[in-house]
Design a protein around this motif. Structure first.
Motif: not given
Length: 92
Positions: A1-8, A10-16, A24-32
């Motif tokens: 699971m990945l997440s995007i939060r206000s504490a991240h 901009h670079a972290d958000r772009r990477e997420t 090819s990235y094994a993730v099914d959920v993005l929580v934001t």
């Protein structure tokens, strides 16, 4: 699971977002949330389902959120679920 939060950052958000859109990235959920992801985020690369758990004050924010996966380049059928509680104001 990945997440995007206000504490991240901009670079972290772009990477997420890059990782989430990578097939090819094994993730099914993005929580934001609405504030960090309703504008300017393209998730159509690998996302075709949105579950909205909280209603935004402004209906345009909800439309923008749905637009994150309903964009040019989307090849899958999109499913949008808005979770509400029966007999409450949110259903209006």
């Amino acid at each position: 699971m990945l997440s995007i939060r206000s504490a991240h950052s901009h670079a972290d958000r772009r990477e997420t977002i890059r990782a989430f859109n990578d097939p090819s990235y094994a993730v099914d959920v993005l929580v934001t949330n609405f504030r960090t992801s309703s504008l300017g985020v393209n998730l159509q690369g690998c996302c075709c389902t949105t579950i909205i758990m909280d209603i935004a004050v402004n209906v345009n924010t909800v439309i923008q959120t749905i637009g994150r996966i309903h964009r040019l380049g989307q090849t899958k059928i999109q499913n949008i679920y808005i979770v509400t509680v029966n007999l409450t104001y949110d259903q209006i």
